[in-house]
Design an enzyme around this catalytic site. Structure first.
Site, PDB file in Angstrom:
ATOM      1  N   ARG A 190      26.741  10.008 -18.067  1.00  0.00           N
ATOM      2  CA  ARG A 190      26.509  11.056 -17.055  1.00  0.00           C
ATOM      3  C   ARG A 190      25.017  11.373 -17.009  1.00  0.00           C
ATOM      4  NH1 ARG A 190      27.105  15.804 -18.767  1.00  0.00           N
ATOM      5  NH2 ARG A 190      29.172  15.563 -19.659  1.00  0.00           N
TER       6      ARG A 190
ATOM      7  N   TYR B 269      23.749  16.495  10.504  1.00  0.00           N
ATOM      8  CA  TYR B 269      25.047  15.947  10.120  1.00  0.00           C
ATOM      9  C   TYR B 269      26.013  17.120   9.845  1.00  0.00           C
ATOM     10  CZ  TYR B 269      28.703  13.982   7.267  1.00  0.00           C
ATOM     11  OH  TYR B 269      29.936  13.646   6.759  1.00  0.00           O
TER      12      TYR B 269
ATOM     13  N   ASP C 122      15.890  14.934   5.174  1.00  0.00           N
ATOM     14  CA  ASP C 122      16.981  13.957   5.096  1.00  0.00           C
ATOM     15  C   ASP C 122      16.511  12.715   5.836  1.00  0.00           C
ATOM     16  OD1 ASP C 122      19.239  12.394   5.568  1.00  0.00           O
ATOM     17  OD2 ASP C 122      20.584  14.128   5.565  1.00  0.00           O
TER      18      ASP C 122
ATOM     19  N   LYS D  75      24.607   4.785   3.903  1.00  0.00           N
ATOM     20  CA  LYS D  75      24.217   4.268   5.214  1.00  0.00           C
ATOM     21  C   LYS D  75      23.300   3.046   5.058  1.00  0.00           C
ATOM     22  CE  LYS D  75      26.779   7.641   6.552  1.00  0.00           C
ATOM     23  NZ  LYS D  75      26.569   8.841   5.842  1.00  0.00           N
TER      24      LYS D  75
HETATM   25  C1  LIG Z   1      22.126  12.279   7.980  1.00  0.00           C
HETATM   26  C2  LIG Z   1      23.199  12.385   6.933  1.00  0.00           C
HETATM   27  N1  LIG Z   1      22.958  13.074   5.816  1.00  0.00           N
HETATM   28  C3  LIG Z   1      23.895  13.206   4.849  1.00  0.00           C
HETATM   29  C4  LIG Z   1      25.149  12.653   4.983  1.00  0.00           C
HETATM   30  C5  LIG Z   1      26.183  12.846   3.902  1.00  0.00           C
HETATM   31  O1  LIG Z   1      26.288  11.684   3.126  1.00  0.00           O
HETATM   32  P1  LIG Z   1      27.637  11.182   2.427  1.00  0.00           P
HETATM   33  O2  LIG Z   1      28.648  10.912   3.500  1.00  0.00           O
HETATM   34  O3  LIG Z   1      27.185   9.964   1.678  1.00  0.00           O
HETATM   35  O4  LIG Z   1      28.080  12.274   1.507  1.00  0.00           O
HETATM   36  C6  LIG Z   1      25.451  11.919   6.135  1.00  0.00           C
HETATM   37  C7  LIG Z   1      26.776  11.312   6.325  1.00  0.00           C
HETATM   38  O5  LIG Z   1      27.112  10.839   7.393  1.00  0.00           O
HETATM   39  C8  LIG Z   1      24.448  11.792   7.142  1.00  0.00           C
HETATM   40  O6  LIG Z   1      24.670  11.107   8.276  1.00  0.00           O
END
Ligand SMILES: Cc1ncc(COP(=O)(O)O)c(C=O)c1O
Length: 386
Positions: free
Chosen positions: A53, A106, A179, A204
């Site tokens: 961990r 998101y 992000d 992604k």
């Molecule tokens: C821009 C963005 N940030 C964060 C996330 C969250 O990531 P996760 O689905 O891996 O938890 C997503 C998911 O689609 C996203 O598109």
């Protein structure tokens, strides 16, 4: 900064974090499927590894690589993008604090801010990420700890000015969190532009093959890194060794894949622009896009995500999503295969009725790396009914 920072992006992608295995010379870091490590006497840790961990060599390899690509000093890998975001919020915010979030983001991130962190006393205000003055006006002096930005945003592809927003955050004593999931470090590196933290859903483009869920944080500041390291271990939302290995493998080809995603996206955009069933094409690479000049300055190219509005409205948009064959109807993005989705009913259903609600006639495309002509032909066929 990583010792490999003088190397070019593609060289860092292939080599950063990868050290031939000392026992066998294996070129690729093995999947260390182990929970614990033999100690040479109490406290005699080999390489600092104690319990997986806290740290695992496969995860370390990924963390070093993503930090090197983002030009940050410290990387942290998590079980998902949202696990990374949650760990970050808990590390840097306390009940009563406030964060500024974009009015297009998101949906799952907004749900985390609103429905989870909100219950623990973290307040948020949303503002348009392209409107720096509105973002600054949303800051509450003394209370705002984080200015949180997506750029390009999901799904409306709005562009925020990272360098200026870093000043806005820093003037308020807050951190700028970017992000960078959509742009990836190949197209945009927020830390050299002034951001304090880069967030990724490595699910992604970083992983790139739609076969893993993961997240990452990258920072430069040593004290912030210590806070994140403590919380990563204390909360435990880590990337397991199999998942870390997949994401790390994905990063090695990120540059090649992003070039092809961008090439194909530009071809799809050019085609949709001329299509009578399409009311509007949203892509930062279009000169008409409000953030085009800014995107040109802070991004290498404009990415693989394209959104568009269907002239005949919501039902027609839903019908198009259901009619494609090569474009798979599904959530997520950034994999080698092309995906189509209806944000209002799918990825962004959780923001219905909030400031972040998206247009009902909007379709989001994650343009993959297939043959561009095939992608255009399949879209055309699906649009013919609209
Ligand atoms: C821009 C963005 N940030 C964060 C996330 C969250 O990531 P996760 O689905 O891996 O938890 C997503 C998911 O689609 C996203 O598109």
């Amino acid at each position: 900064m990583s010792e490999q920072s003088s190397l070019g992006f593609e060289s860092r992608a292939v080599h950063a974090g990868t050290h031939p295995d000392p026992t066998t010379g294996a070129v690729i870091t093995p999947i260390y499927a182990t929970s614990t490590y033999k100690q040479d006497g109490v406290g005699g840790l080999r390489g600092g590894y104690e319990y997986s961990r806290s740290a695992n060599p496969t995860r370390t390899a990924l963390e070093e690589c993503i930090a090197a690509l983002e030009q940050g000093a410290h990387g942290f890998a998590f079980a998902s993008g949202l696990a990374a975001e949650d760990t970050l919020l808990r590390a840097v915010c306390r009940p009563g604090d406030h964060i500024v979030v974009p009015d297009d983001a998101y949906g799952g991130s907004f749900r985390l801010f609103d429905k989870v962190a909100g219950r623990w006393g973290l307040e948020h205000s949303s503002a348009h990420v392209a409107d720096t003055e509105a973002m600054a006006a949303a800051v509450k002096p003394g209370l705002t700890k984080v200015v949180w930005v997506e750029t390009p945003t999901n799904p409306l592809l709005t562009i925020g000015d990272i360098a200026t927003l870093a000043d806005v955050a820093h003037d308020a004593g807050a951190l700028l969190v970017v992000d960078n999931t959509f742009a990836t470090p190949y197209l945009q590196q927020p830390i050299p532009l002034g951001a304090d933290v880069v967030v990724h859903s490595t699910t992604k483009y970083a992983g790139g093959h739609s076969d893993v869920i993961g997240g990452a944080l990258v920072v430069n500041d040593g004290d912030l890194a210590e806070q994140l390291r403590f919380h990563q271990n204390a909360i435990g939302g880590i990337a397991g060794p199999f998942d870390a290995w997949l994401v790390h493998r994905g990063l090695k080809t990120l540059a090649l894949r992003m070039e092809k995603h961008c090439d194909n996206a530009e071809i799809v955009v050019a085609h949709l622009e001329e299509h009578p069933a399409v009311a509007e094409v949203v892509y930062p690479g279009r000169p008409e896009h409000r953030g085009h000049d800014l995107a040109t300055r802070q991004m290498k190219r404009y990415g693989g995500i394209v959104s568009f509005r269907v002239a005949a409205g919501e039902q027609a948009a839903l019908d198009v999503c259901a009619a494609t064959e090569l474009w798979t109807l599904g959530e997520s993005l950034g994999g080698v295969e092309s995906l189509i989705e209806h944000p209002g009913r799918m990825t962004h259903a959780s923001v219905a009725g909030t400031d972040l609600e998206v247009p009902a006639d909007l379709i989001r495309l994650s343009v993959g790396i297939e043959t561009a002509d095939d992608l255009v032909a399949d879209l055309d066929r699906a649009l013919s009914g609209a």
